[in-house]
Design a protein around this motif. Structure first.
Motif, PDB file in Angstrom:
ATOM      1  N   THR A 107       0.986  -1.247   0.038  1.00  0.00           N
ATOM      2  CA  THR A 107      -0.039  -0.058  -0.015  1.00  0.00           C
ATOM      3  C   THR A 107       0.680   1.316   0.044  1.00  0.00           C
ATOM      4  N   VAL A 108       1.819   1.244   0.900  1.00  0.00           N
ATOM      5  CA  VAL A 108       2.608   2.538   0.851  1.00  0.00           C
ATOM      6  C   VAL A 108       3.483   2.678  -0.182  1.00  0.00           C
ATOM      7  N   GLN A 109       4.024   1.661  -0.759  1.00  0.00           N
ATOM      8  CA  GLN A 109       4.880   1.703  -2.129  1.00  0.00           C
ATOM      9  C   GLN A 109       3.967   2.151  -3.089  1.00  0.00           C
ATOM     10  N   PHE A 110       2.712   1.808  -3.285  1.00  0.00           N
ATOM     11  CA  PHE A 110       1.965   2.134  -4.176  1.00  0.00           C
ATOM     12  C   PHE A 110       1.760   3.653  -4.281  1.00  0.00           C
ATOM     13  N   VAL A 111       1.278   4.145  -3.020  1.00  0.00           N
ATOM     14  CA  VAL A 111       1.047   5.450  -3.001  1.00  0.00           C
ATOM     15  C   VAL A 111       1.982   6.395  -3.444  1.00  0.00           C
ATOM     16  N   LYS A 112       3.437   5.934  -2.888  1.00  0.00           N
ATOM     17  CA  LYS A 112       4.458   6.682  -3.155  1.00  0.00           C
ATOM     18  C   LYS A 112       4.760   6.644  -4.858  1.00  0.00           C
ATOM     19  N   ALA A 113       4.556   5.537  -5.418  1.00  0.00           N
ATOM     20  CA  ALA A 113       4.604   5.298  -6.629  1.00  0.00           C
ATOM     21  C   ALA A 113       3.893   6.579  -7.707  1.00  0.00           C
ATOM     22  N   LEU A 114       2.317   6.679  -7.013  1.00  0.00           N
ATOM     23  CA  LEU A 114       1.542   7.462  -7.905  1.00  0.00           C
ATOM     24  C   LEU A 114       2.027   8.898  -7.751  1.00  0.00           C
ATOM     25  N   GLN A 115       2.732   9.253  -6.266  1.00  0.00           N
ATOM     26  CA  GLN A 115       3.094  10.493  -6.231  1.00  0.00           C
ATOM     27  C   GLN A 115       4.139  10.796  -7.004  1.00  0.00           C
ATOM     28  N   ALA A 116       5.222   9.908  -7.196  1.00  0.00           N
ATOM     29  CA  ALA A 116       6.446   9.938  -7.966  1.00  0.00           C
ATOM     30  C   ALA A 116       5.938  10.444  -9.518  1.00  0.00           C
ATOM     31  N   GLU A 117       5.029   9.601 -10.076  1.00  0.00           N
ATOM     32  CA  GLU A 117       4.904   9.824 -11.399  1.00  0.00           C
ATOM     33  C   GLU A 117       4.056  10.861 -11.707  1.00  0.00           C
ATOM     34  N   ILE A 118       3.245  11.611 -10.728  1.00  0.00           N
ATOM     35  CA  ILE A 118       2.589  12.702 -10.906  1.00  0.00           C
ATOM     36  C   ILE A 118       3.749  13.963 -10.826  1.00  0.00           C
ATOM     37  N   LYS A 119       4.749  13.911 -10.085  1.00  0.00           N
ATOM     38  CA  LYS A 119       5.847  14.651 -10.112  1.00  0.00           C
ATOM     39  C   LYS A 119       6.857  14.802 -11.174  1.00  0.00           C
ATOM     40  N   ARG A 120       6.824  13.408 -11.777  1.00  0.00           N
ATOM     41  CA  ARG A 120       7.577  13.293 -12.971  1.00  0.00           C
ATOM     42  C   ARG A 120       7.070  13.886 -14.054  1.00  0.00           C
ATOM     43  N   ILE A 121       5.806  13.958 -14.313  1.00  0.00           N
ATOM     44  CA  ILE A 121       5.160  14.635 -15.517  1.00  0.00           C
ATOM     45  C   ILE A 121       5.389  16.006 -15.489  1.00  0.00           C
ATOM     46  N   GLN A 122       5.485  16.709 -14.276  1.00  0.00           N
ATOM     47  CA  GLN A 122       5.872  17.991 -14.252  1.00  0.00           C
ATOM     48  C   GLN A 122       7.106  18.292 -14.432  1.00  0.00           C
ATOM     49  N   ALA A 123       8.080  17.319 -14.089  1.00  0.00           N
ATOM     50  CA  ALA A 123       9.588  17.791 -14.163  1.00  0.00           C
ATOM     51  C   ALA A 123      10.243  17.289 -15.555  1.00  0.00           C
ATOM     52  N   GLN A 124       9.621  16.193 -16.065  1.00  0.00           N
ATOM     53  CA  GLN A 124      10.284  15.576 -17.255  1.00  0.00           C
ATOM     54  C   GLN A 124       9.233  15.733 -18.425  1.00  0.00           C
ATOM     55  N   ARG A 125       9.730  16.458 -19.466  1.00  0.00           N
ATOM     56  CA  ARG A 125       8.837  17.022 -20.582  1.00  0.00           C
ATOM     57  C   ARG A 125       8.542  15.424 -21.257  1.00  0.00           C
ATOM     58  N   VAL A 126       7.465  15.298 -21.975  1.00  0.00           N
ATOM     59  CA  VAL A 126       7.101  14.089 -22.491  1.00  0.00           C
ATOM     60  C   VAL A 126       7.935  13.931 -23.881  1.00  0.00           C
ATOM     61  N   THR A 127       8.222  12.670 -24.070  1.00  0.00           N
ATOM     62  CA  THR A 127       8.927  12.408 -25.274  1.00  0.00           C
ATOM     63  C   THR A 127       7.975  12.557 -26.394  1.00  0.00           C
ATOM     64  N   THR A 128       8.546  12.701 -27.606  1.00  0.00           N
ATOM     65  CA  THR A 128       7.808  12.764 -28.836  1.00  0.00           C
ATOM     66  C   THR A 128       7.127  11.375 -29.214  1.00  0.00           C
ATOM     67  N   LYS A 129       7.523  10.343 -28.937  1.00  0.00           N
ATOM     68  CA  LYS A 129       6.725   9.138 -28.909  1.00  0.00           C
ATOM     69  C   LYS A 129       5.623   9.195 -27.924  1.00  0.00           C
ATOM     70  N   GLU A 130       5.689   9.443 -26.798  1.00  0.00           N
ATOM     71  CA  GLU A 130       4.603   9.544 -25.972  1.00  0.00           C
ATOM     72  C   GLU A 130       3.496  10.483 -26.363  1.00  0.00           C
ATOM     73  N   LEU A 131       4.071  11.721 -26.605  1.00  0.00           N
ATOM     74  CA  LEU A 131       2.988  12.811 -27.103  1.00  0.00           C
ATOM     75  C   LEU A 131       2.190  12.167 -28.337  1.00  0.00           C
ATOM     76  N   ALA A 132       2.813  11.562 -29.335  1.00  0.00           N
ATOM     77  CA  ALA A 132       2.261  11.061 -30.389  1.00  0.00           C
ATOM     78  C   ALA A 132       1.049  10.071 -30.116  1.00  0.00           C
ATOM     79  N   PHE A 133       1.639   9.007 -29.225  1.00  0.00           N
ATOM     80  CA  PHE A 133       0.593   8.100 -28.764  1.00  0.00           C
ATOM     81  C   PHE A 133      -0.469   8.579 -28.170  1.00  0.00           C
ATOM     82  N   ALA A 134      -0.235   9.517 -27.292  1.00  0.00           N
ATOM     83  CA  ALA A 134      -1.542  10.320 -26.612  1.00  0.00           C
ATOM     84  C   ALA A 134      -2.591  10.827 -27.446  1.00  0.00           C
TER      85      ALA A 134
END
Length: 505
Positions: free
Chosen positions: A377-404
């Motif tokens: 449970t705790v690891q899961f919550v931390k993983a969600l938090q990390a991904e929310i912060k990562r999408i703010q800090a790390q620009r999406v790739t060309t491949k990610e943008l095209a797929f989305a």
């Protein structure tokens, strides 16, 4: 006896039609199998990897022809002819909703919407109404949801005049039979008694309270005590307050002649008096009830945790809605960051999700979550938090943008699967004050979205520091404990209040 003969003839005609359709389907299926068998070897020899497939671009989507007019009493009408099948469907949207019911009588709007149909009309009892519809394989339904009321009908083209007459009876002359209200209350009591059976339902219900506030109309729940306060007179008053022709939009689609349909609408609804005192209701204010915190519902019988994290969101008419939807595509679904990282790489959950979820005329939510085993449970919550912060800090790739973007644009066609769906969307846009071409504007905005736009809206609208976290799980099995996420963990009591206060000696 004559009534049952008519019913029998109609059922026989339907059986014959269904039998013909079944025979046709079997012939087509056999032909396809024969074709596939004969050419399977050649197809296998020429098979290509899916990455080599060249797909034609999606055809441009255009709205089917329709007409809109307004009766003298203020009723807005949309008509859309569709002669593919001998069917006609209609829906009336009414400017009302459970968000307008008083706090002390939560459930009133839902009961009004249900008993309006089940309680019969001034001309026909409930049983008579049911029999007349059943004989024609037709339906008339009513309901009142959070932000609107609706009444609908479905009929064969040949029965349109009769069924539309019954539909307008329900709209204009419901009697709200007391015994049907009693039945609806009994069913509601059963739902209240069972509402803690599903941990995901607990999580969804309690999370809305944490975001909007437990007494806010967008989060409050029906209880035994509010149910007991609702009377038949309340249903009549609620109906009389909102059900007027100048407070609704009617849309009809199907196999009919528009000129004749106009005459039928005028004959059945044209003399319905408008209410000159109708005013646009004041919508409830929405402010965040919590701007962070860890909350917990203890369910000792569970072997896994249901987890939701998020905060207050926005509306569809936000200029950044398209970019936020592309952000959803980067985060969410198969191939999204949450799926790839939390599910596939870390193996913390079978399902995980996260998306910006707007509403038409009040703020929605940003919400992420999923289910995981208790000890993760705790690891899961931390993983969600990390991904929310990562999408703010790390620009999406060309491949990610095209797929989305491709996923979002390719799914656009499903907004127009049939004329009924298209017409209802037009009605909904008018109901909430959106332009008729709103969806096409959104489509163009998605196509124009860049990686810079995605990172900008992630930084602007996602608030990792204000995430509300709710866990529904087994306290003794959650190791490490939730205090590893925050020093204070607030318990939530989901005990169902009794109908009357308990008297103790």
């Amino acid at each position: 006896m004559q009534r049952y003969k008519v019913k029998g003839k109609r059922r026989m005609r339907l059986k014959i039609q269904n039998g013909k359709r079944l025979l046709y389907a079997l012939v087509v299926t056999f032909a396809l199998l024969f074709f596939t068998f004969n050419f399977s070897l050649a197809a296998t020899a020429e098979a290509k990897h899916y990455t080599e497939l060249q797909l034609a671009p999606l055809a441009e989507i255009k709205l089917p022809r329709y007409e809109r007019f307004v009766l003298q009493n203020g009723l807005v009408v949309y008509l859309m002819e569709d002669h593919e099948l001998p069917l006609v469907n209609g829906t009336a949207l009414v400017r009302t909703g459970s968000r307008l019911e008083p706090l002390e009588k939560v459930g009133l709007a839902g009961f009004t919407g249900a008993v309006m149909r089940t309680g019969g009309t001034k001309k026909h009892s409930p049983d008579q109404l049911n029999d007349m519809l059943e004989q024609r394989a037709a339906a008339v339904e009513t309901s009142i949801g959070e932000a609107n009321g609706s009444a609908s009908f479905q009929a064969l083209s040949e029965d349109l005049e009769t069924v539309f007459g019954l539909f307008t009876e329900v709209l204009r002359g419901p009697v709200f039979a007391q015994e049907k209200l009693d039945l609806a209350k009994t069913q509601a009591r059963g739902s209240i008694a069972r509402r803690n059976d599903d941990p995901d339902e607990i999580a969804s219900r309690e999370f809305r309270k944490l975001i909007y506030g437990k007494e806010n109309p967008y989060a409050r729940t029906i209880e035994y005590v509010t149910l007991d306060r609702v009377s038949r007179g309340d249903l009549l008053n609620f109906y009389q307050q909102y059900f007027h022709p100048n407070n609704m939009i009617l849309g009809i689609v199907g196999d009919f002649d528009a000129k004749k349909m106009r005459s039928l609408i005028q004959a059945k609804l044209g003399d319905w008096k408008r209410n000159p005192k109708i005013v646009k209701p004041q919508l409830p204010e929405v402010l965040p009830a919590n701007t962070g915190g860890i909350f917990f519902v203890n369910q000792p019988q569970l072997t896994q945790s249901s987890i939701l994290v998020g905060h207050l969101g926005g509306r569809f008419d936000n200029p950044d809605y398209a970019a936020l939807d592309v952000l959803n595509g980067v985060l969410n679904g198969f191939g999204g960051r949450l799926f790839n990282e939390v599910r596939s790489r870390q193996g913390l959950a079978y399902s995980v999700y996260g998306f910006w979820s707007p509403r038409y005329d009040y703020p929605g939510m940003f919400i992420a979550g999923g289910q995981t085993r208790s000890d993760a449970t705790v690891q899961f919550v931390k993983a969600l938090q990390a991904e929310i912060k990562r999408i703010q800090a790390q620009r999406v790739t060309t491949k990610e943008l095209a797929f989305a973007k491709e996923s979002t644009l390719n799914s656009f066609v499903f907004n127009f699967q049939d004329p009924s769906q298209t017409l209802l969307r037009l009605m909904r846009y008018e109901y909430y004050g959106y332009p008729a071409d709103f969806l096409f504007r959104y489509q163009k905005a998605v196509a124009a979205t860049t990686a810079v736009d995605v990172q900008r809206v992630a930084k602007q609208y996602l608030k990792p520091e204000n995430l509300v976290t709710l866990v529904v799980g087994n306290q003794s099995a959650i190791q490490p404990p939730l205090t590893q996420l925050a020093a204070q963990v607030t318990p939530i009591d989901v005990t169902i209040p009794a109908s009357q206060p308990q008297v103790t000696n």
